[in-house]
Design a protein around this motif. Structure first.
Motif, PDB file in Angstrom:
ATOM      1  N   LEU A 100     -12.502  20.892   4.255  1.00  0.00           N
ATOM      2  CA  LEU A 100     -13.716  20.650   3.699  1.00  0.00           C
ATOM      3  C   LEU A 100     -14.266  19.093   3.681  1.00  0.00           C
ATOM      4  O   LEU A 100     -13.374  18.115   3.847  1.00  0.00           O
ATOM      5  N   ALA A 101     -15.536  18.951   3.726  1.00  0.00           N
ATOM      6  CA  ALA A 101     -15.857  17.472   3.459  1.00  0.00           C
ATOM      7  C   ALA A 101     -15.286  16.533   2.494  1.00  0.00           C
ATOM      8  O   ALA A 101     -14.950  15.344   2.973  1.00  0.00           O
ATOM      9  N   ASP A 102     -15.045  17.140   1.548  1.00  0.00           N
ATOM     10  CA  ASP A 102     -14.240  16.192   0.441  1.00  0.00           C
ATOM     11  C   ASP A 102     -12.592  16.026   0.522  1.00  0.00           C
ATOM     12  O   ASP A 102     -11.962  15.742  -0.158  1.00  0.00           O
ATOM     13  N   GLY A 103     -12.357  16.722   1.842  1.00  0.00           N
ATOM     14  CA  GLY A 103     -10.682  16.662   1.992  1.00  0.00           C
ATOM     15  C   GLY A 103      -9.944  17.676   1.570  1.00  0.00           C
ATOM     16  O   GLY A 103      -8.860  17.845   1.916  1.00  0.00           O
ATOM     17  N   SER A 104     -10.499  18.529   0.449  1.00  0.00           N
ATOM     18  CA  SER A 104      -9.574  19.759   0.053  1.00  0.00           C
ATOM     19  C   SER A 104      -9.854  20.641   1.332  1.00  0.00           C
ATOM     20  O   SER A 104     -10.422  20.758   2.308  1.00  0.00           O
ATOM     21  N   ARG A 105      -8.671  21.767   1.436  1.00  0.00           N
ATOM     22  CA  ARG A 105      -8.463  22.585   2.415  1.00  0.00           C
ATOM     23  C   ARG A 105      -8.674  24.033   1.631  1.00  0.00           C
ATOM     24  O   ARG A 105      -8.076  24.341   0.584  1.00  0.00           O
ATOM     25  N   VAL A 106      -9.022  24.977   2.401  1.00  0.00           N
ATOM     26  CA  VAL A 106      -9.197  26.428   2.074  1.00  0.00           C
ATOM     27  C   VAL A 106      -8.473  27.220   3.192  1.00  0.00           C
ATOM     28  O   VAL A 106      -8.584  26.984   4.419  1.00  0.00           O
ATOM     29  N   LEU A 107      -8.028  28.429   2.812  1.00  0.00           N
ATOM     30  CA  LEU A 107      -7.618  29.183   3.781  1.00  0.00           C
ATOM     31  C   LEU A 107      -8.790  30.421   3.587  1.00  0.00           C
ATOM     32  O   LEU A 107      -9.093  31.009   2.495  1.00  0.00           O
ATOM     33  N   ARG A 108      -9.349  30.733   4.740  1.00  0.00           N
ATOM     34  CA  ARG A 108     -10.396  31.747   4.942  1.00  0.00           C
ATOM     35  C   ARG A 108      -9.939  32.798   5.582  1.00  0.00           C
ATOM     36  O   ARG A 108      -9.600  32.655   6.986  1.00  0.00           O
ATOM     37  N   LEU A 109     -10.045  34.009   5.125  1.00  0.00           N
ATOM     38  CA  LEU A 109      -9.756  35.484   6.019  1.00  0.00           C
ATOM     39  C   LEU A 109     -11.199  35.824   5.930  1.00  0.00           C
ATOM     40  O   LEU A 109     -12.010  35.747   5.255  1.00  0.00           O
ATOM     41  N   THR A 110     -11.589  36.178   7.499  1.00  0.00           N
ATOM     42  CA  THR A 110     -12.669  37.070   7.970  1.00  0.00           C
ATOM     43  C   THR A 110     -12.521  38.084   8.466  1.00  0.00           C
ATOM     44  O   THR A 110     -11.497  38.320   9.379  1.00  0.00           O
ATOM     45  N   GLY A 111     -13.342  38.922   7.980  1.00  0.00           N
ATOM     46  CA  GLY A 111     -13.285  40.402   8.761  1.00  0.00           C
ATOM     47  C   GLY A 111     -12.105  41.067   8.387  1.00  0.00           C
ATOM     48  O   GLY A 111     -11.443  42.034   9.071  1.00  0.00           O
ATOM     49  N   LEU A 112     -11.491  40.793   7.187  1.00  0.00           N
ATOM     50  CA  LEU A 112     -10.123  41.560   6.728  1.00  0.00           C
ATOM     51  C   LEU A 112     -10.552  42.872   6.574  1.00  0.00           C
ATOM     52  O   LEU A 112     -11.416  43.174   6.135  1.00  0.00           O
ATOM     53  N   GLU A 113      -9.488  43.716   7.072  1.00  0.00           N
ATOM     54  CA  GLU A 113      -9.489  45.164   6.882  1.00  0.00           C
ATOM     55  C   GLU A 113      -7.917  45.737   6.779  1.00  0.00           C
ATOM     56  O   GLU A 113      -7.219  45.256   7.488  1.00  0.00           O
ATOM     57  N   THR A 114      -7.678  45.777   5.520  1.00  0.00           N
ATOM     58  CA  THR A 114      -6.146  46.294   5.095  1.00  0.00           C
ATOM     59  C   THR A 114      -6.319  47.537   4.118  1.00  0.00           C
ATOM     60  O   THR A 114      -7.516  47.653   3.595  1.00  0.00           O
ATOM     61  N   GLY A 164      -0.967  19.355  -2.527  1.00  0.00           N
ATOM     62  CA  GLY A 164       0.260  18.669  -2.086  1.00  0.00           C
ATOM     63  C   GLY A 164       1.136  19.683  -1.107  1.00  0.00           C
ATOM     64  O   GLY A 164       2.006  19.088  -0.677  1.00  0.00           O
ATOM     65  N   VAL A 165       0.389  20.662  -0.672  1.00  0.00           N
ATOM     66  CA  VAL A 165       1.107  21.523   0.329  1.00  0.00           C
ATOM     67  C   VAL A 165       0.825  20.695   1.717  1.00  0.00           C
ATOM     68  O   VAL A 165      -0.163  20.546   2.234  1.00  0.00           O
ATOM     69  N   ASN A 166       2.251  20.658   2.305  1.00  0.00           N
ATOM     70  CA  ASN A 166       2.105  20.161   3.992  1.00  0.00           C
ATOM     71  C   ASN A 166       2.057  21.222   4.774  1.00  0.00           C
ATOM     72  O   ASN A 166       3.145  21.886   5.055  1.00  0.00           O
ATOM     73  N   LEU A 167       1.068  21.295   5.290  1.00  0.00           N
ATOM     74  CA  LEU A 167       0.809  22.534   6.287  1.00  0.00           C
ATOM     75  C   LEU A 167       1.694  22.712   7.434  1.00  0.00           C
ATOM     76  O   LEU A 167       1.868  23.582   8.048  1.00  0.00           O
ATOM     77  N   ASP A 168       2.169  21.439   7.836  1.00  0.00           N
ATOM     78  CA  ASP A 168       2.983  21.385   8.924  1.00  0.00           C
ATOM     79  C   ASP A 168       4.263  22.393   8.450  1.00  0.00           C
ATOM     80  O   ASP A 168       5.114  22.622   9.624  1.00  0.00           O
ATOM     81  N   GLU A 169       4.593  22.509   7.430  1.00  0.00           N
ATOM     82  CA  GLU A 169       5.779  23.269   7.077  1.00  0.00           C
ATOM     83  C   GLU A 169       5.441  24.639   6.925  1.00  0.00           C
ATOM     84  O   GLU A 169       6.586  25.614   6.627  1.00  0.00           O
ATOM     85  N   PHE A 170       4.388  25.148   7.010  1.00  0.00           N
ATOM     86  CA  PHE A 170       4.153  26.598   7.032  1.00  0.00           C
ATOM     87  C   PHE A 170       3.245  26.994   8.132  1.00  0.00           C
ATOM     88  O   PHE A 170       2.313  26.578   8.435  1.00  0.00           O
ATOM     89  N   GLY A 171       3.780  28.087   8.792  1.00  0.00           N
ATOM     90  CA  GLY A 171       3.172  28.566  10.050  1.00  0.00           C
ATOM     91  C   GLY A 171       2.581  29.988   9.965  1.00  0.00           C
ATOM     92  O   GLY A 171       2.439  30.462  11.085  1.00  0.00           O
ATOM     93  N   SER A 172       2.817  30.352   8.866  1.00  0.00           N
ATOM     94  CA  SER A 172       2.202  31.956   8.891  1.00  0.00           C
ATOM     95  C   SER A 172       1.392  32.407   7.583  1.00  0.00           C
ATOM     96  O   SER A 172       1.661  31.586   6.465  1.00  0.00           O
ATOM     97  N   VAL A 173       0.589  33.114   7.478  1.00  0.00           N
ATOM     98  CA  VAL A 173      -0.071  33.768   6.415  1.00  0.00           C
ATOM     99  C   VAL A 173       0.308  35.179   6.106  1.00  0.00           C
ATOM    100  O   VAL A 173       0.444  36.064   7.219  1.00  0.00           O
ATOM    101  N   ALA A 174       0.485  36.003   4.951  1.00  0.00           N
ATOM    102  CA  ALA A 174       0.939  37.166   4.761  1.00  0.00           C
ATOM    103  C   ALA A 174       0.058  37.973   3.620  1.00  0.00           C
ATOM    104  O   ALA A 174      -0.411  37.055   2.552  1.00  0.00           O
ATOM    105  N   ILE A 175      -0.250  38.925   3.736  1.00  0.00           N
ATOM    106  CA  ILE A 175      -0.982  39.743   2.890  1.00  0.00           C
ATOM    107  C   ILE A 175       0.286  40.509   2.100  1.00  0.00           C
ATOM    108  O   ILE A 175       0.670  41.262   2.682  1.00  0.00           O
ATOM    109  N   TRP A 176       0.798  39.773   0.846  1.00  0.00           N
ATOM    110  CA  TRP A 176       2.150  40.383   0.222  1.00  0.00           C
ATOM    111  C   TRP A 176       1.855  41.197  -0.663  1.00  0.00           C
ATOM    112  O   TRP A 176       1.046  40.909  -1.741  1.00  0.00           O
ATOM    113  N   CYS A 177       2.845  42.452  -0.796  1.00  0.00           N
ATOM    114  CA  CYS A 177       2.889  43.307  -1.864  1.00  0.00           C
ATOM    115  C   CYS A 177       3.956  42.753  -2.754  1.00  0.00           C
ATOM    116  O   CYS A 177       5.120  43.296  -2.364  1.00  0.00           O
ATOM    117  N   ASP A 178       3.660  42.169  -3.834  1.00  0.00           N
ATOM    118  CA  ASP A 178       4.710  41.646  -4.579  1.00  0.00           C
ATOM    119  C   ASP A 178       5.551  42.547  -5.310  1.00  0.00           C
ATOM    120  O   ASP A 178       6.820  42.556  -5.778  1.00  0.00           O
TER     121      ASP A 178
END
Length: 192
Positions: A100-114, A164-178
């Motif tokens: 975002l313009a303020d430097g913060s980051r968000v993960l956006r899910l679009t058209g999710l169906e599960t 503090g999350v370095n996105l270079d260390e994370f290459g995937s997103v999961a919908i996780w059932c804990d």
């Protein structure tokens, strides 16, 4: 027959019924089968998007005053994107990591169906996205960051990524059932 009658005393029958009721209650709480038939749709606006001004009379500005569009925040910048694949449950939709313009980051899910389910979360992970059963349980094997409970099993949603999350260390997103330690669906993040 008389031996069975001696075993099935009222006390034993009542105890069996109580135990059965407790086990049924626990099973309903644990599996929450009704969620498979309930959809929760959440459609959040794109973060940083500006709503168009309401139709009204033209505003008058003093000489030298900038127009409202000149001060509008910059559009979010896409850092990475991906498409969901299905794992334990059929899952589709896309994912974007936005700055975002303020430097913060968000993960956006679009058209999710599960599927809906108990204790669903959105994770970013260092695990590779694998097709088939072999990919269902890998996301908690290495590093992962929970971004929060899944807001809805359908729609478009935003999840804040901690600073503090370095996105270079994370290459995937999961919908996780804990609850059952399984991925409903996952997406590989491809840098933009």
């Amino acid at each position: 027959m008389s031996r069975l009658r001696k075993i099935l005393t009222p006390k034993v029958v009542v105890s069996g019924l109580v135990l059965g009721a407790v086990l049924a209650g626990f099973g309903l709480y644990w599996f929450q089968p009704w969620k498979l038939f309930q959809d929760e749709t959440v459609n959040e606006a794109l973060p940083g998007a500006v709503s168009p001004p309401a139709a009204s009379a033209p505003a008058t500005r003093a000489p030298g005053e900038s127009s409202p569009s000149a001060s509008a925040p910059a559009a979010p910048r896409t850092l990475a994107r991906g498409e969901f694949i299905s794992h334990e449950h059929r899952t589709s939709g896309s994912v974007q990591v936005l700055e975002l313009a303020d430097g913060s980051r968000v993960l956006r899910l679009t058209g999710l169906e599960t599927s809906n389910g108990p204790d669903l979360h959105v994770w970013i992970s260092d695990a590779p996205v694998k097709e088939g059963v072999g990919g269902w349980r890998v996301f908690d094997d290495g590093e992962h960051v929970g971004l929060g409970k899944l807001k809805g099993n359908k729609g478009s949603q935003n999840y804040a990524i901690p600073a503090g999350v370095n996105l270079d260390e994370f290459g995937s997103v999961a919908i996780w059932c804990d609850r059952f330690d399984v991925s409903f669906g996952a997406a590989e993040l491809v840098r933009a």
